[in-house]
Scaffold this motif. Structure first.
Motif, mmCIF file in Angstrom:
data_model
loop_
_atom_site.group_PDB
_atom_site.id
_atom_site.type_symbol
_atom_site.label_atom_id
_atom_site.label_comp_id
_atom_site.label_asym_id
_atom_site.label_seq_id
_atom_site.Cartn_x
_atom_site.Cartn_y
_atom_site.Cartn_z
ATOM 1 N N THR A 263 39.336 42.130 33.403
ATOM 2 C CA THR A 263 39.617 42.183 34.844
ATOM 3 C C THR A 263 40.021 43.592 35.268
ATOM 4 O O THR A 263 39.582 44.098 36.303
ATOM 5 C CB THR A 263 40.742 41.185 35.195
ATOM 6 N N LYS B 169 40.658 38.640 28.598
ATOM 7 C CA LYS B 169 40.270 38.366 29.988
ATOM 8 C C LYS B 169 41.015 39.297 30.943
ATOM 9 O O LYS B 169 40.435 39.818 31.909
ATOM 10 C CB LYS B 169 40.567 36.897 30.326
ATOM 11 N N LYS C 264 36.457 42.607 38.232
ATOM 12 C CA LYS C 264 35.940 41.255 38.464
ATOM 13 C C LYS C 264 37.049 40.282 38.061
ATOM 14 O O LYS C 264 37.211 39.941 36.896
ATOM 15 C CB LYS C 264 34.679 41.003 37.625
ATOM 16 N N ASN C 265 37.832 39.886 39.048
ATOM 17 C CA ASN C 265 39.039 39.119 38.740
ATOM 18 C C ASN C 265 38.884 37.617 38.918
ATOM 19 O O ASN C 265 39.868 36.901 39.090
ATOM 20 C CB ASN C 265 40.212 39.616 39.592
#
Length: 308
Positions: free
Chosen positions: A82, A78, A87-88
């Motif tokens: 990011t 993940k 896209k955090n």
């Protein structure tokens, strides 16, 4: 368990906001993840494939490797995504799932370190009785205790987080969903959470670390009775490397979870968290397994089978 949170997703800031460092950090952490994942998977395959390694010591190493795989996989992919896509965001459910699996692996790893230290204590201090004391049933019993403690620890902390209300802001100043930054975001009282975190830190982190050190104390005392200098050097080398990894794991965990939410300093805490979430799972295969001759032999058999 009912959840009344208004926040439906969180924004994870990551290790740094400096765009010029993102590419470098992506390469560094991709490398760390691959080393940790492939190293631990190699241990799992080698132990499962070689029946000669189906002994308590290697079964415990197998369990540690599985825990490390779950720990790193619940966080790093993940984080890498990011960094790569900018896209955090992470959904509320995704954040709670990440918290659950990380907390589970944290508890399991601490108890496993203690169990492995006890196994080495019996092997070195009671070599003639080792097979009687550390038999199949004892090994299964110890692993069951590890699992029970880890699951209970994870359910308690995740359940208490689920009871909190998050009404904004929703920005997590960290690189994953961990208890301290989530408590800092809650707009409902977190006193019960802090007390339970403190209790878990004292019983699991401090308690397990103390028991591990006691076991190694007895081991070192037994080593000092070894007559050959070469034997002492080899035993001390093994014990010192084990204690180094254990200390590297416990120290930041104790530091992170023993303080109230109001005292967190996230810039420093992110670096500290990287030690027990990323560095230790990468070092474990090297320190505990790859230096072992029997494990080296088992790994060679796996590669020989793959070539054939």
């Amino acid at each position: 368990m009912m959840n009344f949170s208004i926040v439906s997703e969180f924004m994870i800031l990551g290790l740094t906001q400096k765009s010029e460092l993102q590419g470098i950090l992506f390469i560094v952490f991709l490398f760390i993840y691959l080393v940790a994942l492939l190293g631990n998977m190699l241990i799992v395959v080698a132990i499962i494939y070689n029946t000669t390694l189906h002994t308590p010591m290697y079964i415990l190493l197998l369990a540690l490797a599985v825990v490390d795989i779950i720990c790193t996989t619940s966080i790093i992919p993940k984080m890498l995504g990011t960094m790569l896509t900018s896209k955090n965001s992470i959904s509320y459910g995704g954040c709670m799932s990440q918290l659950f699996f990380f907390t589970w692996s944290l508890g399991a790893e601490m108890v496993l370190f203690t169990t492995m230290a006890y196994d080495r204590y019996v092997a070195i201090c009671f070599p003639l009785r080792y097979s009687t004391i550390m038999n199949h049933y004892t090994c299964v019993g110890l692993l069951s205790i590890v699992m029970a403690i880890a699951v209970t620890n994870s359910w308690v902390h995740t359940g208490l987080i689920l009871r909190l209300t998050f009404c904004g802001p929703n920005i997590i100043d960290h690189f994953f969903c961990e208890i301290p930054p989530l408590l800092a975001l809650s707009c409902s009282p977190v006193r019960v959470n802090e007390v339970m975190v403190y209790v878990a830190d004292i019983t699991l982190a401090v308690g397990d670390f103390t028991l591990t050190c006691i076991s190694y104390g007895f081991i070192i005392a037994a080593i000092l009775r070894i007559r050959t200098t070469e034997g002492k050097k080899k035993a001390f080398s093994t014990c010192s490397s084990h204690l180094m990894v254990v200390s590297l794991y416990y120290s930041p965990v104790i530091y992170t979870y023993i303080r109230p939410a109001s005292s967190y300093t996230f810039d420093k805490d992110k670096v500290v968290a990287a030690l027990y979430t990323l560095v230790t799972p990468t070092l474990n295969p090297i320190v505990y397994s790859f230096r072992n001759k029997e494990m080296q032999s088992g790994i060679k058999k796996v590669f020989a089978f793959l070539k054939g």
